[in-house]
Design an enzyme around this catalytic site. Structure first.
Site, PDB file in Angstrom:
ATOM      1  N   SER C   8       0.785  -1.195  -0.133  1.00 33.72           N
ATOM      2  CA  SER C   8      -0.159   0.004  -0.016  1.00 33.72           C
ATOM      3  C   SER C   8       0.747   1.414  -0.018  1.00 33.72           C
ATOM      4  O   SER C   8       1.903   1.122   0.289  1.00 33.72           O
ATOM      5  CB  SER C   8      -0.897  -0.167   1.099  1.00 33.72           C
ATOM      6  OG  SER C   8      -1.679   1.325   1.331  1.00 33.72           O
ATOM      7  N   HIS C   9       0.136   2.339  -0.601  1.00 35.10           N
ATOM      8  CA  HIS C   9       0.855   3.562  -0.399  1.00 35.10           C
ATOM      9  C   HIS C   9       1.010   4.142   1.155  1.00 35.10           C
ATOM     10  O   HIS C   9       1.528   5.014   1.381  1.00 35.10           O
ATOM     11  CB  HIS C   9       0.203   4.789  -1.385  1.00 35.10           C
ATOM     12  CG  HIS C   9       0.656   4.588  -2.853  1.00 35.10           C
ATOM     13  ND1 HIS C   9       0.305   3.579  -3.438  1.00 35.10           N
ATOM     14  CD2 HIS C   9       1.291   5.713  -3.595  1.00 35.10           C
ATOM     15  CE1 HIS C   9       0.602   3.689  -4.650  1.00 35.10           C
ATOM     16  NE2 HIS C   9       1.458   4.973  -4.762  1.00 35.10           N
ATOM     17  N   SER C  10       0.373   3.588   2.156  1.00 39.14           N
ATOM     18  CA  SER C  10       0.215   4.221   3.163  1.00 39.14           C
ATOM     19  C   SER C  10       0.500   2.818   4.287  1.00 39.14           C
ATOM     20  O   SER C  10       0.087   2.040   4.192  1.00 39.14           O
ATOM     21  CB  SER C  10      -1.282   4.426   3.598  1.00 39.14           C
ATOM     22  OG  SER C  10      -1.476   4.381   4.898  1.00 39.14           O
ATOM     23  N   GLY C  43       3.572   6.367  -0.330  1.00 39.13           N
ATOM     24  CA  GLY C  43       4.313   5.935  -1.442  1.00 39.13           C
ATOM     25  C   GLY C  43       4.803   4.458  -1.248  1.00 39.13           C
ATOM     26  O   GLY C  43       4.209   3.780  -0.515  1.00 39.13           O
ATOM     27  N   ASP C  67      -2.325  -1.393  -3.719  1.00 37.67           N
ATOM     28  CA  ASP C  67      -3.732  -0.770  -3.507  1.00 37.67           C
ATOM     29  C   ASP C  67      -4.039   0.118  -4.852  1.00 37.67           C
ATOM     30  O   ASP C  67      -5.048   0.301  -4.947  1.00 37.67           O
ATOM     31  CB  ASP C  67      -3.487   0.356  -2.253  1.00 37.67           C
ATOM     32  CG  ASP C  67      -2.349   1.098  -2.439  1.00 37.67           C
ATOM     33  OD1 ASP C  67      -1.467   0.895  -3.265  1.00 37.67           O
ATOM     34  OD2 ASP C  67      -2.196   2.079  -1.425  1.00 37.67           O
TER      35      ASP C  67
END
Ligand SMILES: Nc1ncnc2c1ncn2[C@@H]1O[C@H](COP(=O)(O)OP(=O)(O)O)[C@@H](O)[C@H]1O
Ligand SMILES: Nc1ncnc2c1ncn2[C@@H]1O[C@H](COP(=O)(O)OP(=O)(O)O)[C@@H](O)[C@H]1O
Ligand SMILES: [Mg+2]
Ligand SMILES: [Mg+2]
Ligand SMILES: [Mg+2]
Ligand SMILES: [Mg+2]
Lengths: 127, 200, 127, 200
Positions: C8-10, C43, C67
Site C-alpha cells: 500500500s501507499h500507506s 508511497g 492498492d
C-alpha cells in the site's frame, strides 16, 4: 464539496486510507475515517459512522464506502436512522473506489459523479 | 559515453529536478497526488549519493546503478519507470559504450513494457518517444547535436500532453478534467533530456 | 501455507489491513505489510516489498496485492528482480481481494485457489 | 409481555451468551473472524447496563432500547441484525403488548430486509425462520408453550446449518469448506429463544 466517509473494521486502515485520499483530493474535501469499534478494536461502530457522516456533510452530499459486507449493515442502519438524507452508500471496492471518488470530489464533481467513479473503479484493471 | 559524462548527467538531472521540484509538484497536484517533485528529488539525490561511493569506470555501470537507486528510492510510479529506463540504458552501454541511441531505445522499451502506456495516454512516454526518435535521427551528427535534438523533442512532447486526457493512473479518473494540465512525468522527462543536452 | 503481502501507499493502511486478515486467517498464515516509502511516507518501497515477500515465503507461494496501479509498478519490478519465482501479483481489489485470499489461505488452500478467490472478490456485491 | 418479563429475557440472554461466549467464538473462528461470542457479550452486557438506568413500563420500550443498544455496541454484523430484530419486535409490542407472534415476525422481516439472507444461506435466518413459525403455530397454547416450541425449532434450525455452504459474508469465500461447521449466528439465535423459553 462532496464528503467521503470511510467505514472500515480497522481504525488504522481507515486513517491510512484517509491520508492517501487527502493527498489526491486536497485538504478542502471533507474526508472522515470511521474505523473500528467504539473502543478502537476490530469491527464497526454505529456512533463513529454517524459522527463521521455528520462531519463530512457540507451540504453537497456524502459518499459512504465500506470495507466488508458486514460494515454495510452498520452503515445502512445509520443511514436509515439519520434524519438528514444526504448520505449514500456505494457498492464499490473500498480503496480503489475511495481514491476515484476523492479525485473527483477534489475536482468539484457532484455526488452522482463521485458515486459513478467509485462504482466504475471496480472495472479498472491494475495489471 | 564515458563514466565521467554519465556521472555529470545524473548530477545535472539532480540539480534540475531540485530547481524544478515545486513546478513538478504543482503539476502533479493538479492531476495526481502532488509528489512528483519530491519523489524525483529524493531519487536523484540518492543516486548522486550512491554514485559518490561507487567505483565504476564505465557509463553503463554508472547508469545501471542510477536506475537501481531510482527504483528503490523514488517511492512513486516514476521510480520503477525511470529506474527501468536507466537500468536498460546502462545495460546497453555496458555491452557497447557507444550505443547511446540503442540504449535510449532500450530504456523506452523498458518503460513501456512496465507501465504499458501508449503515446497519447498523457504520461512520460509522450516525451520519451519523440526524444528517443529525435536522438536516433540526429545521432549521425554527433552526441551534442543529437542530445540537443532530443531535448527539444522531449520539451515539445511534454507541452503536447497539455490538451490530452489521461488514460493511466489516478489522473485517468479525471477524464475530461485532466485536459488543460501538462503531465508531470512528461515534464520531468524533458528536464532529463535538457540536462543531457547541457553536457554537450 | 500461502503467504500474503500487502503493498500500500500507506503504512497505516497496510498494517490495519493486516490486522483484519490475521483475524480471519489465523496466526499461522504469513501476512506481511509493505506500506509506505522507506521513511514511512506515502508511497511504495522496493525494499519493504522485497523484505515482506521474503518473510511471507514459506514455500507454498506468495500472493502480492497492491492498492493502486503505481504500487503495481514497484511490486512488479521487485518480482522481476527476485531470483526465487514464488510470488505472484494479483489484479484484485485490495481489501476485498486480500480478505478473500486470507480466508482461503487460512483454510489451507493453495496459491492458485487463493489467487482465484482474490480475483473473484471483484464480483462480490456488497449491497 | 410486560416490561419485567422483557427485562428478564434480556438479562437471561446476556447470561447465556456469556456462558456460551467461547463456543460462539470458536464457531465463528472456523468460518468467520472469531468474534461472535465477544461481540454478543459486549452487546447484551451493554443492553443490560442501559436498561438498568432506563425507566420504561412496557416491554416494547425495553426491547426497542435493547435493539438500539445492540446496534451501536456489538461491532459485528450481528449487531445491526439483532438490533433490528429487537427494535422491530419492540415497536410492534409498543403498539400491542400482546402481539408477540406478530412482533417476532416483524423482527424476522427486519433482519431479512437488512441482511438479505435467504433460508439455506447458513445464517441466523436459518434458526430465526423456524423459531418464528413455531411460535406462531403454538401461540394459541399460550406464551410458555409457544416459547418452548420456538426454542426447539431454533435449535434444530441451528443444527441444520452444519452441512450447508455459506452464501453470505466472509464464510462464503470458503465455498464447500464452510460445510461441516454450525453457523455462529444461528447458534446464538437458538440461545436467544432458549432464554425466552426459560422465562415460562
Ligand atoms: N503506467 C505508466 N506508464 C508511463 N508513465 C506513467 C505511468 N504511470 C505514471 N506515469 C508517469 O508518472 C508520473 C507520476 O509520477 P509520480 O508522481 O512520481 O508517481 P505517483 O503517480 O505514484 O505519485 C505521471 O505524470 C506519468 O508521467
Ligand atoms: N447478511 C446477513 N444476514 C443474516 N445473517 C448474517 C448476515 N451476515 C452475517 N450474519 C450472521 O452473523 C453472524 C456473524 O456475526 P458476528 O461474528 O457478530 O459479525 P461479523 O461477521 O461482522 O464478525 C453469522 O454467523 C451469521 O449468522
Ligand atoms: Mg505523484
Ligand atoms: Mg505518489
Ligand atoms: Mg464474526
Ligand atoms: Mg467481526
Amino acid at each position: 464539496m462532496v464528503g467521503i466517509v470511510l467505514v472500515s473494521h480497522s481504525e488504522r486502515l481507515a486513517h491510512g486510507l484517509r491520508d492517501m485520499l487527502v493527498q489526491v483530493a486536497g485538504e478542502e474535501v471533507p474526508i472522515e475515517a470511521a474505523g473500528g469499534t467504539d473502543d478502537g478494536g476490530l469491527g464497526t461502530s454505529y456512533d463513529r459512522i454517524l459522527v463521521a457522516i455528520d462531519r463530512a456533510d457540507r451540504g453537497a452530499g456524502v459518499l459512504v464506502l465500506t470495507d466488508l459486507g458486514s460494515a454495510v449493515l452498520t452503515a445502512q442502519t445509520v443511514l436509515e436512522d439519520r434524519v438528514a438524507n444526504t448520505a449514500v452508500l456505494v457498492d464499490a471496492p473500498f480503496v480503489e473506489g475511495a481514491v476515484a471518488a476523492a479525485v473527483l470530489a477534489g475536482a468539484g464533481a457532484d455526488l452522482a459523479e463521485c458515486t459513478r467513479a467509485a462504482t466504475e473503479a471496480r472495472d479498472v484493471r491494475k495489471l | 559515453m564515458d563514466a565521467a559524462l554519465a556521472r555529470a548527467w545524473v548530477a545535472a538531472v539532480a540539480a534540475s529536478v531540485t530547481a524544478h521540484a515545486a513546478e513538478l509538484t504543482d503539476l502533479d497536484a493538479a492531476i495526481g497526488d502532488g509528489d512528483h517533485g519530491v519523489n524525483l528529488r529524493r531519487g536523484f539525490d540518492a543516486a548522486v549519493a550512491a554514485l559518490a561511493s561507487f567505483e565504476a569506470d564505465s557509463a553503463g555501470a554508472v547508469l545501471t546503478k542510477t536506475g537501481t537507486t531510482l527504483v528503490s528510492k523514488v517511492g512513486g510510479a516514476s521510480g520503477p519507470l525511470y529506474g527501468s529506463f536507466f537500468r536498460a540504458l546502462g545495460k546497453t552501454l555496458s555491452d557497447d559504450p557507444d550505443a547511446f541511441a540503442d540504449g535510449l531505445r532500450a530504456g523506452l522499451d523498458a518503460v513501456v513494457r512496465l507501465g504499458k502506456a501508449e503515446p497519447g495516454d498523457k504520461t512520460m512516454v509522450d516525451a520519451l518517444v519523440p526524444a528517443v526518435d529525435a536522438y536516433a535521427a540526429a545521432a549521425p551528427s554527433g552526441f551534442a547535436a543529437a542530445a540537443t535534438a532530443a531535448a527539444g523533442a522531449a520539451a515539445d512532447g511534454a507541452a503536447a500532453t497539455t490538451p490530452l486526457q489521461a488514460r493511466k493512473g489516478r489522473a485517468s479518473y479525471l477524464g475530461e478534467r485532466s485536459a488543460g494540465h501538462q503531465d508531470p512525468g512528461a515534464t520531468s522527462t524533458a528536464l532529463i533530456f535538457a540536462a543531457l543536452a547541457g553536457l554537450g
